[in-house]
Design an enzyme around this catalytic site. Structure first.
Site, PDB file in Angstrom:
ATOM      1  N   LYS A  13       0.816  -1.214   0.000  1.00 33.92           N
ATOM      2  CA  LYS A  13       0.000   0.000   0.000  1.00 33.92           C
ATOM      3  C   LYS A  13       0.853   1.268   0.000  1.00 33.92           C
ATOM      4  O   LYS A  13       0.617   2.183  -0.770  1.00 33.92           O
ATOM      5  CB  LYS A  13      -0.932   0.050   1.226  1.00 33.92           C
ATOM      6  CG  LYS A  13      -1.998  -1.021   1.246  1.00 33.92           C
ATOM      7  CD  LYS A  13      -3.009  -0.764   2.369  1.00 33.92           C
ATOM      8  CE  LYS A  13      -2.385  -0.808   3.755  1.00 33.92           C
ATOM      9  NZ  LYS A  13      -1.914  -2.132   4.179  1.00 33.92           N
ATOM     10  N   ARG A  86     -10.290   0.720   8.366  1.00 35.41           N
ATOM     11  CA  ARG A  86      -9.799  -0.635   8.604  1.00 35.41           C
ATOM     12  C   ARG A  86     -10.855  -1.537   9.214  1.00 35.41           C
ATOM     13  O   ARG A  86     -10.566  -2.699   9.496  1.00 35.41           O
ATOM     14  CB  ARG A  86      -8.596  -0.572   9.550  1.00 35.41           C
ATOM     15  CG  ARG A  86      -7.277  -0.896   8.866  1.00 35.41           C
ATOM     16  CD  ARG A  86      -6.182  -0.723   9.890  1.00 35.41           C
ATOM     17  NE  ARG A  86      -5.002  -1.472   9.598  1.00 35.41           N
ATOM     18  CZ  ARG A  86      -3.961  -0.991   8.929  1.00 35.41           C
ATOM     19  NH1 ARG A  86      -3.974   0.206   8.439  1.00 35.41           N
ATOM     20  NH2 ARG A  86      -2.893  -1.735   8.762  1.00 35.41           N
ATOM     21  N   ARG A 120      11.367  -7.067   5.607  1.00 39.85           N
ATOM     22  CA  ARG A 120      11.326  -5.679   5.123  1.00 39.85           C
ATOM     23  C   ARG A 120      12.264  -4.783   5.925  1.00 39.85           C
ATOM     24  O   ARG A 120      12.367  -4.895   7.141  1.00 39.85           O
ATOM     25  CB  ARG A 120       9.883  -5.183   5.274  1.00 39.85           C
ATOM     26  CG  ARG A 120       9.637  -3.800   4.798  1.00 39.85           C
ATOM     27  CD  ARG A 120       8.177  -3.585   4.557  1.00 39.85           C
ATOM     28  NE  ARG A 120       7.382  -3.504   5.794  1.00 39.85           N
ATOM     29  CZ  ARG A 120       6.094  -3.167   5.797  1.00 39.85           C
ATOM     30  NH1 ARG A 120       5.460  -2.917   4.676  1.00 39.85           N
ATOM     31  NH2 ARG A 120       5.433  -3.115   6.942  1.00 39.85           N
ATOM     32  N   ARG A 150      10.844  -1.978  11.193  1.00 40.36           N
ATOM     33  CA  ARG A 150       9.745  -1.474  12.015  1.00 40.36           C
ATOM     34  C   ARG A 150       9.537  -2.387  13.208  1.00 40.36           C
ATOM     35  O   ARG A 150       9.633  -3.599  13.077  1.00 40.36           O
ATOM     36  CB  ARG A 150       8.465  -1.429  11.176  1.00 40.36           C
ATOM     37  CG  ARG A 150       8.026  -0.035  10.817  1.00 40.36           C
ATOM     38  CD  ARG A 150       6.964  -0.031   9.766  1.00 40.36           C
ATOM     39  NE  ARG A 150       5.718  -0.700  10.190  1.00 40.36           N
ATOM     40  CZ  ARG A 150       4.606  -0.719   9.448  1.00 40.36           C
ATOM     41  NH1 ARG A 150       4.590  -0.104   8.278  1.00 40.36           N
ATOM     42  NH2 ARG A 150       3.527  -1.325   9.873  1.00 40.36           N
ATOM     43  N   ARG A 161      -1.390  -9.069  12.948  1.00 38.42           N
ATOM     44  CA  ARG A 161      -1.861  -8.065  11.980  1.00 38.42           C
ATOM     45  C   ARG A 161      -2.620  -8.723  10.830  1.00 38.42           C
ATOM     46  O   ARG A 161      -3.623  -8.193  10.354  1.00 38.42           O
ATOM     47  CB  ARG A 161      -0.676  -7.252  11.429  1.00 38.42           C
ATOM     48  CG  ARG A 161      -0.168  -6.199  12.419  1.00 38.42           C
ATOM     49  CD  ARG A 161       1.265  -5.789  12.145  1.00 38.42           C
ATOM     50  NE  ARG A 161       1.481  -5.135  10.871  1.00 38.42           N
ATOM     51  CZ  ARG A 161       2.680  -5.012  10.296  1.00 38.42           C
ATOM     52  NH1 ARG A 161       3.756  -5.500  10.886  1.00 38.42           N
ATOM     53  NH2 ARG A 161       2.800  -4.386   9.143  1.00 38.42           N
TER      54      ARG A 161
HETATM   55  P1  ADP Z   1       0.383  -2.330   7.680  1.00 37.09           P
HETATM   56  O1  ADP Z   1      -0.739  -2.096   6.698  1.00 37.09           O
HETATM   57  O2  ADP Z   1       1.630  -2.823   7.031  1.00 37.09           O
HETATM   58  O3  ADP Z   1      -0.038  -3.206   8.836  1.00 37.09           O
HETATM   59  P2  ADP Z   1       0.223   0.443   8.740  1.00 37.09           P
HETATM   60  O4  ADP Z   1       1.369   1.354   8.828  1.00 37.09           O
HETATM   61  O5  ADP Z   1      -0.907   0.816   7.838  1.00 37.09           O
HETATM   62  O6  ADP Z   1       0.843  -0.970   8.341  1.00 37.09           O
HETATM   63  O7  ADP Z   1      -0.397   0.220  10.205  1.00 37.09           O
HETATM   64  C1  ADP Z   1       0.394  -0.135  11.313  1.00 37.09           C
HETATM   65  C2  ADP Z   1      -0.475  -0.294  12.556  1.00 37.09           C
HETATM   66  O8  ADP Z   1      -1.096   0.971  12.880  1.00 37.09           O
HETATM   67  C3  ADP Z   1      -1.655  -1.256  12.422  1.00 37.09           C
HETATM   68  O9  ADP Z   1      -1.272  -2.595  12.675  1.00 37.09           O
HETATM   69  C4  ADP Z   1      -2.618  -0.716  13.496  1.00 37.09           C
HETATM   70  O10 ADP Z   1      -2.226  -1.129  14.793  1.00 37.09           O
HETATM   71  C5  ADP Z   1      -2.408   0.782  13.407  1.00 37.09           C
HETATM   72  N1  ADP Z   1      -3.393   1.419  12.477  1.00 37.09           N
HETATM   73  C6  ADP Z   1      -3.123   1.974  11.259  1.00 37.09           C
HETATM   74  N2  ADP Z   1      -4.252   2.421  10.676  1.00 37.09           N
HETATM   75  C7  ADP Z   1      -5.271   2.140  11.535  1.00 37.09           C
HETATM   76  C8  ADP Z   1      -6.694   2.313  11.522  1.00 37.09           C
HETATM   77  N3  ADP Z   1      -7.321   2.867  10.471  1.00 37.09           N
HETATM   78  N4  ADP Z   1      -7.410   1.901  12.597  1.00 37.09           N
HETATM   79  C9  ADP Z   1      -6.813   1.338  13.654  1.00 37.09           C
HETATM   80  N5  ADP Z   1      -5.494   1.108  13.735  1.00 37.09           N
HETATM   81  C10 ADP Z   1      -4.708   1.500  12.691  1.00 37.09           C
END
Ligand code: ADP
Ligand code: ZN
Length: 208
Positions: A13, A86, A120, A150, A161
């Protein structure tokens, strides 16, 4: 054009959002990036978010919707939302304060994801790499800064996740399909350039 970008962790993404933002002149809004900036800055939001992120769970809807609402207020023109919504609640809230044109879904074989994410390595400039192509190098090819992993890219958190994605986020495909807004790009084994080509082809259909 206001886009929601949907895809499992590791689907690419962030990589695609950066390219789409550039080509279509959109603002890239990533909730994950905003949470990580808050954690780094030691804010209250950051302290709250960290425990959820480390556990591979969703940060509570209240704060999450607020930070998105706030950043949309500061945004002129079109945007691409990366990592939001999400779950169904967030998608319904979003429809109250935003006008989403389409949802771009990056479909990736789940079997690939664990290795992809755990291998990664990131750079502060936004570039990301996979250890298998780094040949032991630990600095960024683009800017020379040291690469890092990360905190949540470890096997245990990644598994959580992926489960969170399957249970809470994947159902949003049906939500946007029902709204007539879903565009799916099958990423299969395509590399980022090939995925971007397919993305542009899909967005081209919409722009007509
Ligand atoms: P990835 O898609 O690789 O898991 P992100 O950087 O999008 O990575 O998200 C990392 C973490 O941030 C998620 O696992 C979650 O804990 C939190 N997070 C991100 N966006 C949201 C959201 N819209 N609602 C709730 N938690 C979120
Ligand atoms: Zn770099």
């Amino acid at each position: 054009m206001n886009i929601v970008l949907l895809g499992a962790p590791g689907a690419g993404k962030g990589t695609q959002a950066a390219r789409i933002q550039e080509k279509y002149h959109l603002t890239h809004i990533s909730t994950g990036d905003m949470f990580r900036a808050n954690i780094k800055g030691g804010t209250e939001i950051g302290k709250l978010a960290k425990s959820y992120i480390d556990a591979g769970k969703l940060v509570p809807d209240g704060v999450t919707c607020e930070i998105v609402k706030d950043s949309l207020k500061k945004t002129d023109g079109g945007y691409i939302l990366d990592g939001f919504p999400r779950n169904l609640f967030q998608a319904q809230e979003l429809d109250k304060f935003a006008d989403i044109d389409l949802c771009l879904n990056l479909e990736v074989d789940e079997a690939l994801l664990l290795d992809r994410i755990c291998g990664r390595r990131m750079c502060v400039c936004g570039a990301s790499y996979h250890v298998s192509t780094l040949n032991g190098k630990d600095v960024c090819e683009k800017c020379g800064k040291p690469l890092y992993q990360r905190d949540d890219d470890n096997p245990q958190t990644v598994k959580a996740r992926l489960t969170t994605y399957e249970n809470q986020t994947a159902p949003l495909k049906d939500f946007y399909l029902a709204a007539g807004k879903l565009l799916t790009v099958d990423c299969g084994t395509k590399n980022p350039d090939e995925v971007f080509e397919s993305v542009c082809a899909e967005l081209g259909k919409f722009n007509k």
